[in-house]
Design an enzyme around this catalytic site. Structure first.
Site, PDB file in Angstrom:
ATOM      1  N   GLU A 199       0.797  -1.233   0.000  1.00  0.00           N
ATOM      2  CA  GLU A 199       0.000   0.000   0.000  1.00  0.00           C
ATOM      3  C   GLU A 199       0.833   1.288   0.000  1.00  0.00           C
ATOM      4  O   GLU A 199       0.660   2.147   0.873  1.00  0.00           O
ATOM      5  CB  GLU A 199      -0.972  -0.014   1.185  1.00  0.00           C
ATOM      6  CG  GLU A 199      -1.903  -1.219   1.153  1.00  0.00           C
ATOM      7  CD  GLU A 199      -2.744  -1.396   2.415  1.00  0.00           C
ATOM      8  OE1 GLU A 199      -2.769  -0.490   3.258  1.00  0.00           O
ATOM      9  OE2 GLU A 199      -3.371  -2.454   2.549  1.00  0.00           O
ATOM     10  N   GLU A 242      -5.985 -10.808  -1.091  1.00  0.00           N
ATOM     11  CA  GLU A 242      -6.728 -10.593   0.169  1.00  0.00           C
ATOM     12  C   GLU A 242      -8.231 -10.540  -0.146  1.00  0.00           C
ATOM     13  O   GLU A 242      -8.890  -9.524   0.120  1.00  0.00           O
ATOM     14  CB  GLU A 242      -6.288  -9.291   0.847  1.00  0.00           C
ATOM     15  CG  GLU A 242      -4.800  -9.216   1.120  1.00  0.00           C
ATOM     16  CD  GLU A 242      -4.370  -8.000   1.928  1.00  0.00           C
ATOM     17  OE1 GLU A 242      -5.231  -7.293   2.497  1.00  0.00           O
ATOM     18  OE2 GLU A 242      -3.152  -7.741   1.976  1.00  0.00           O
TER      19      GLU A 242
END
Ligand code: G3I
Length: 347
Positions: free
Chosen positions: A153, A259
């Protein structure tokens, strides 16, 4: 005219029926139906104390991502003091069960130990601190962990670099340095960049691909991209997911659906868990699985769900809302989302 209407309505129902997800059992392991790894994010304490959870993890999946146990706050709680006890027991569990281990994650802006957040020193000291963390961890697991999310991220949805301690103290080249340090620590491990909203935000997807193309052209090893896929039934659309996947395929990366969870509560607040909603979630899971299988074989790294049952999801506590985003219900029974996964695998 009326007959036309009736025919249209009848066709609509036939189409819906054909699209229905059938109720199923989990007697056949998901991983046995796939020719790519099927993964799950796990918690070591659930594995130790929850028999139903352990049974599902052991039988259904052949790849494991530690949900939290490999993050910096878990592995280096004090400066220079590494704690591998829990992580090693997780690795031993996975190895006993012939499961691949995907490491998550070396660098992130969350779940950093306090000392790291408060670290003081010039750029050289920061680089040294980052290098020590990355290389100690990667070397510790050498030969046991197949791959790492090296950086997690690092980009905003608009394509800008995310403000974090690494960017602030080292600068934009922290990504390049992180991949280089990981590669030098273990030249056999696969190196991934992992992020959310890659399929939803075109600018983010482009910024990530552009950045890593630049690194690759300088000879930095970047093997794969993880699309987190914390998604809703309609967001992102199937088309948006396909477009992102195609762009990543074209750029020749391994692709990890890393995820997966499919949220059912778009608006927040309380909700009815209707069969209709469960079916829609099952259909989305089937579509995701179908999309994954359009990826050329050699680029399929695997599909990983972010937890086992609706009890284990991060979503209800994080967003403070009722939600049921995973394959198993709160009694550890397979949901239609599980059946959609299964149908997608045998399509
Ligand atoms: O370990 C403490 C425990 O000691 C304490 O009693 C308990 C009380 O709240 O908290 C425990 O820590 C929690 C930790 O999960 C372990 O369960 C944290 O509060 C909680 O914030 C943390 O949430 C994790 C979250 O990342 C943190 O941002 C989730 O479990 C984890 O699934 C989630 O995973 C992230 C990925 O790493 C990156 N992508 C997004 C994804 C979802 O946020």
């Amino acid at each position: 005219m009326k007959i036309h209407y009736l025919i249209i309505i009848a066709l609509f129902f036939v189409a819906c029926k054909a699209d229905e997800i059938e109720i199923c059992t989990d007697e056949v392991a998901l991983h046995s139906l796939a020719d790519f790894p099927i993964g799950v994010a796990v918690s070591p304490s659930e594995l130790q104390y929850n028999a139903a959870y352990q049974e599902i993890v052991t039988t259904q999946f052949n790849s494991i991502t530690p949900g939290n146990a490999f993050k910096p706050d878990a592995l280096q709680p004090s400066e220079g003091v590494f704690d591998f006890e829990v992580a090693d027991s997780l690795v031993a569990f996975a190895m006993r069960n012939n499961q691949r281990i995907h490491g998550h994650t070396l660098l992130w802006h969350n779940q950093l130990p306090n000392w790291m957040n408060r670290f003081s020193g010039d750029r050289t000291a920061w680089i040294k601190m980052m290098k020590t963390h990355i290389q100690t961890v990667v070397r510790h697991f050498e030969g046991r962990v197949k791959s790492w999310d090296v950086v997690n991220e690092a980009f905003e949805d608009n394509g800008d670099f995310r403000e974090n301690i690494w960017l602030e103290h080292i600068g934009k080249d922290y990504l390049e340095l992180a991949f280089e340090f990981a590669q030098k620590a273990d030249s056999t491990v696969l190196l991934f960049y992992n992020d959310y909203n890659i399929a939803l935000k075109n600018r983010k997807c482009r910024a990530i691909l552009e950045h890593f193309e630049g690194l690759k052209s300088k000879g930095i090893q970047v093997d794969g991209i993880g699309l987190q896929l914390h998604i809703f039934n309609r967001i992102p659309t199937n088309n948006e997911i396909e477009n992102a996947v195609n762009a990543i395929v074209e750029a020749e990366y391994l692709i990890h659906f890393s995820e997966i969870d499919i949220s059912m509560n778009w608006t927040g607040g309380s909700m009815n868990l209707t069969t209709n909603r469960l079916e829609r979630q099952g259909r989305k899971m089937k579509v995701l699985t179908n999309i994954f299988q359009t990826i050329p074989k050699k680029q399929q790294f695997g599909m990983t769900v972010w937890g086992v049952s609706d009890l284990d999801s991060w979503i209800p506590s994080f967003f403070e809302r009722e939600d049921y985003p995973l394959l198993y219900d709160t009694n550890y029974e397979p949901k239609l989302m599980y059946c959609g996964f299964l149908e997608g695998l045998i399509d």
